[in-house]
Design a protein around this motif. Sequence first.
Motif, mmCIF file in Angstrom:
data_model
loop_
_atom_site.group_PDB
_atom_site.id
_atom_site.type_symbol
_atom_site.label_atom_id
_atom_site.label_comp_id
_atom_site.label_asym_id
_atom_site.label_seq_id
_atom_site.Cartn_x
_atom_site.Cartn_y
_atom_site.Cartn_z
ATOM 1 N N VAL A 1 0.723 -1.140 -0.166
ATOM 2 C CA VAL A 1 0.096 -0.009 -0.030
ATOM 3 C C VAL A 1 0.952 1.311 0.125
ATOM 4 O O VAL A 1 0.401 2.171 -0.622
ATOM 5 C CB VAL A 1 -0.897 -0.180 1.321
ATOM 6 C CG1 VAL A 1 -1.735 1.365 1.388
ATOM 7 C CG2 VAL A 1 -1.929 -1.076 1.035
ATOM 8 N N PHE A 2 2.145 1.270 0.685
ATOM 9 C CA PHE A 2 2.888 2.516 0.793
ATOM 10 C C PHE A 2 3.597 2.641 -0.688
ATOM 11 O O PHE A 2 3.491 3.801 -1.210
ATOM 12 C CB PHE A 2 3.956 2.117 1.778
ATOM 13 C CG PHE A 2 4.932 3.352 1.678
ATOM 14 C CD1 PHE A 2 4.568 4.600 2.118
ATOM 15 C CD2 PHE A 2 6.212 3.465 1.017
ATOM 16 C CE1 PHE A 2 5.335 5.607 2.297
ATOM 17 C CE2 PHE A 2 7.109 4.463 1.330
ATOM 18 C CZ PHE A 2 6.755 5.491 1.664
ATOM 19 N N ARG B 1 1.357 17.504 2.505
ATOM 20 C CA ARG B 1 0.290 17.350 3.480
ATOM 21 C C ARG B 1 -0.187 15.785 2.800
ATOM 22 O O ARG B 1 -0.468 14.961 3.725
ATOM 23 C CB ARG B 1 -0.901 18.142 2.878
ATOM 24 C CG ARG B 1 -0.963 19.649 3.848
ATOM 25 C CD ARG B 1 -1.260 19.319 5.246
ATOM 26 N NE ARG B 1 -2.604 18.811 5.363
ATOM 27 C CZ ARG B 1 -3.792 19.629 5.450
ATOM 28 N NH1 ARG B 1 -3.772 20.736 5.062
ATOM 29 N NH2 ARG B 1 -5.021 18.800 5.547
ATOM 30 N N TRP B 2 -0.500 15.431 1.592
ATOM 31 C CA TRP B 2 -0.825 14.101 1.041
ATOM 32 C C TRP B 2 0.368 13.386 1.332
ATOM 33 O O TRP B 2 0.050 12.037 1.691
ATOM 34 C CB TRP B 2 -0.975 14.190 -0.472
ATOM 35 C CG TRP B 2 -2.511 14.771 -0.741
ATOM 36 C CD1 TRP B 2 -2.761 15.752 -1.465
ATOM 37 C CD2 TRP B 2 -3.679 14.196 -0.558
ATOM 38 N NE1 TRP B 2 -4.076 16.062 -1.374
ATOM 39 C CE2 TRP B 2 -4.621 15.003 -0.837
ATOM 40 C CE3 TRP B 2 -4.075 12.885 0.209
ATOM 41 C CZ2 TRP B 2 -6.210 14.664 -0.741
ATOM 42 C CZ3 TRP B 2 -5.391 12.572 0.588
ATOM 43 C CH2 TRP B 2 -6.545 13.584 -0.002
ATOM 44 N N GLY B 3 1.617 13.681 1.238
ATOM 45 C CA GLY B 3 2.846 12.825 1.682
ATOM 46 C C GLY B 3 2.605 12.361 3.056
ATOM 47 O O GLY B 3 2.917 10.915 3.368
ATOM 48 N N ALA B 4 2.361 13.340 4.017
ATOM 49 C CA ALA B 4 2.096 12.824 5.475
ATOM 50 C C ALA B 4 0.971 11.744 5.536
ATOM 51 O O ALA B 4 1.015 10.848 6.463
ATOM 52 C CB ALA B 4 1.801 14.062 6.431
ATOM 53 N N VAL C 1 1.235 7.557 6.866
ATOM 54 C CA VAL C 1 0.209 6.661 7.724
ATOM 55 C C VAL C 1 -0.493 5.541 7.156
ATOM 56 O O VAL C 1 -0.962 4.650 7.580
ATOM 57 C CB VAL C 1 -0.876 7.648 8.402
ATOM 58 C CG1 VAL C 1 -1.738 6.932 9.275
ATOM 59 C CG2 VAL C 1 -0.330 8.819 8.811
ATOM 60 N N SER C 2 -0.522 5.548 5.845
ATOM 61 C CA SER C 2 -1.082 4.402 4.966
ATOM 62 C C SER C 2 -0.719 2.768 5.312
ATOM 63 O O SER C 2 -1.675 2.006 5.442
ATOM 64 C CB SER C 2 -1.407 4.596 3.710
ATOM 65 O OG SER C 2 -0.059 4.536 2.884
ATOM 66 N N PRO C 3 0.563 2.651 5.482
ATOM 67 C CA PRO C 3 1.236 1.430 5.950
ATOM 68 C C PRO C 3 0.449 0.775 7.272
ATOM 69 O O PRO C 3 -0.023 -0.307 7.399
ATOM 70 C CB PRO C 3 2.539 1.538 5.883
ATOM 71 C CG PRO C 3 2.841 2.696 5.074
ATOM 72 C CD PRO C 3 1.691 3.608 5.310
ATOM 73 N N LEU C 4 0.105 1.901 8.074
ATOM 74 C CA LEU C 4 -0.538 1.242 9.298
ATOM 75 C C LEU C 4 -1.784 1.019 9.242
ATOM 76 O O LEU C 4 -2.405 0.080 9.631
ATOM 77 C CB LEU C 4 -0.200 2.536 10.391
ATOM 78 C CG LEU C 4 -0.969 2.305 11.762
ATOM 79 C CD1 LEU C 4 -0.437 1.108 12.594
ATOM 80 C CD2 LEU C 4 -0.990 3.387 12.653
ATOM 81 N N TYR D 1 -10.626 18.179 9.521
ATOM 82 C CA TYR D 1 -9.585 18.523 10.267
ATOM 83 C C TYR D 1 -8.561 17.890 9.513
ATOM 84 O O TYR D 1 -7.271 18.572 9.305
ATOM 85 C CB TYR D 1 -9.738 17.989 11.708
ATOM 86 C CG TYR D 1 -8.419 18.401 12.188
ATOM 87 C CD1 TYR D 1 -8.022 19.655 12.811
ATOM 88 C CD2 TYR D 1 -7.264 17.070 12.493
ATOM 89 C CE1 TYR D 1 -6.906 19.767 13.370
ATOM 90 C CE2 TYR D 1 -6.144 17.459 13.257
ATOM 91 C CZ TYR D 1 -5.826 18.391 13.570
ATOM 92 O OH TYR D 1 -4.701 18.872 14.390
ATOM 93 N N LEU D 2 -8.643 16.386 9.069
ATOM 94 C CA LEU D 2 -7.538 15.686 8.578
ATOM 95 C C LEU D 2 -7.437 16.386 7.039
ATOM 96 O O LEU D 2 -6.215 16.376 6.506
ATOM 97 C CB LEU D 2 -7.762 14.324 8.405
ATOM 98 C CG LEU D 2 -7.598 13.626 9.817
ATOM 99 C CD1 LEU D 2 -8.225 12.141 9.820
ATOM 100 C CD2 LEU D 2 -6.337 13.612 10.473
ATOM 101 N N PHE D 3 -8.477 16.186 6.162
ATOM 102 C CA PHE D 3 -8.243 16.588 4.763
ATOM 103 C C PHE D 3 -8.835 17.965 4.302
ATOM 104 O O PHE D 3 -8.948 18.142 3.120
ATOM 105 C CB PHE D 3 -9.211 15.540 4.013
ATOM 106 C CG PHE D 3 -8.803 14.045 4.490
ATOM 107 C CD1 PHE D 3 -7.521 13.529 3.775
ATOM 108 C CD2 PHE D 3 -9.759 13.550 5.223
ATOM 109 C CE1 PHE D 3 -7.089 12.475 4.121
ATOM 110 C CE2 PHE D 3 -8.880 12.287 5.604
ATOM 111 C CZ PHE D 3 -7.849 11.518 5.039
ATOM 112 N N GLY D 4 -9.099 18.759 5.381
ATOM 113 C CA GLY D 4 -9.707 20.195 5.149
ATOM 114 C C GLY D 4 -8.522 20.846 4.309
ATOM 115 O O GLY D 4 -7.499 21.033 4.411
#
Length: 218
Positions: free
Chosen positions: A90-91, A119-122, A126-129, A213-216
């Motif tokens: 996924v990463f 922002r999207w990189g951050a 988290v996507s692997p988790l 908050y996360l994607f605004g």
Amino acid sequence: MSRELLKNIRIKEEPKLTAKQMIIQLAIYFLLGAFLGVIAKYSDTVSSNSGIGMIFDIISNTTTRLGIWVGLATFIAVWSENPKVAAFKVFGFFAGLLIAYYIYSQMLFGFFPTYYFLRWGAIALVSPLAAYIVWFSRREGGISAICAALPIGLLLEQGAPFFYGYSVVLGFDLFIAILLLVILPKSKIQYLLVVPLSILLAFILRSSNILLYLFGGL
């Protein structure tokens, strides 16, 4: 959530892959993400005045939402050999997607949108988790039901406005949610756990500002 508890949820299927095969798989998912990143950005540049243009307009609107990426990442994760491989794949997928999307943006417009890339990189970091957790969704029990409800609930929340305007894009989010609901639970009892948990999560997300908050601004 301890390692022993996770092992009891879903027995790990040890990958029968060599290091070379793993590198090849990573390359495949990286290239798949890169291909979709280019398609997503290209669709933004096509006029919607023609029949083909309308199709690309739908693609553009779909790829700017979370639904398609949550769905694809979930499919990749749950059919991986074990949770670590799921995180790995996924990463690679999201790395390819972001790099191709923003490099293509620079080629088209002559500047690199550093803020959005970071922002999207951050989020991609988290996507692997998330992939590691979702891998445990195709099993029995409450923990597995929670793992399955996470992507399904998010997709239900994203697609809920469909019933107000019957948008094709919003309908796609609901379609993916229903597809995951069919695929992930492995028994009728598990359905009875996953469905209410997914609805509850969708309600919590819609009633709060978590996603804003996360994607605004993205």
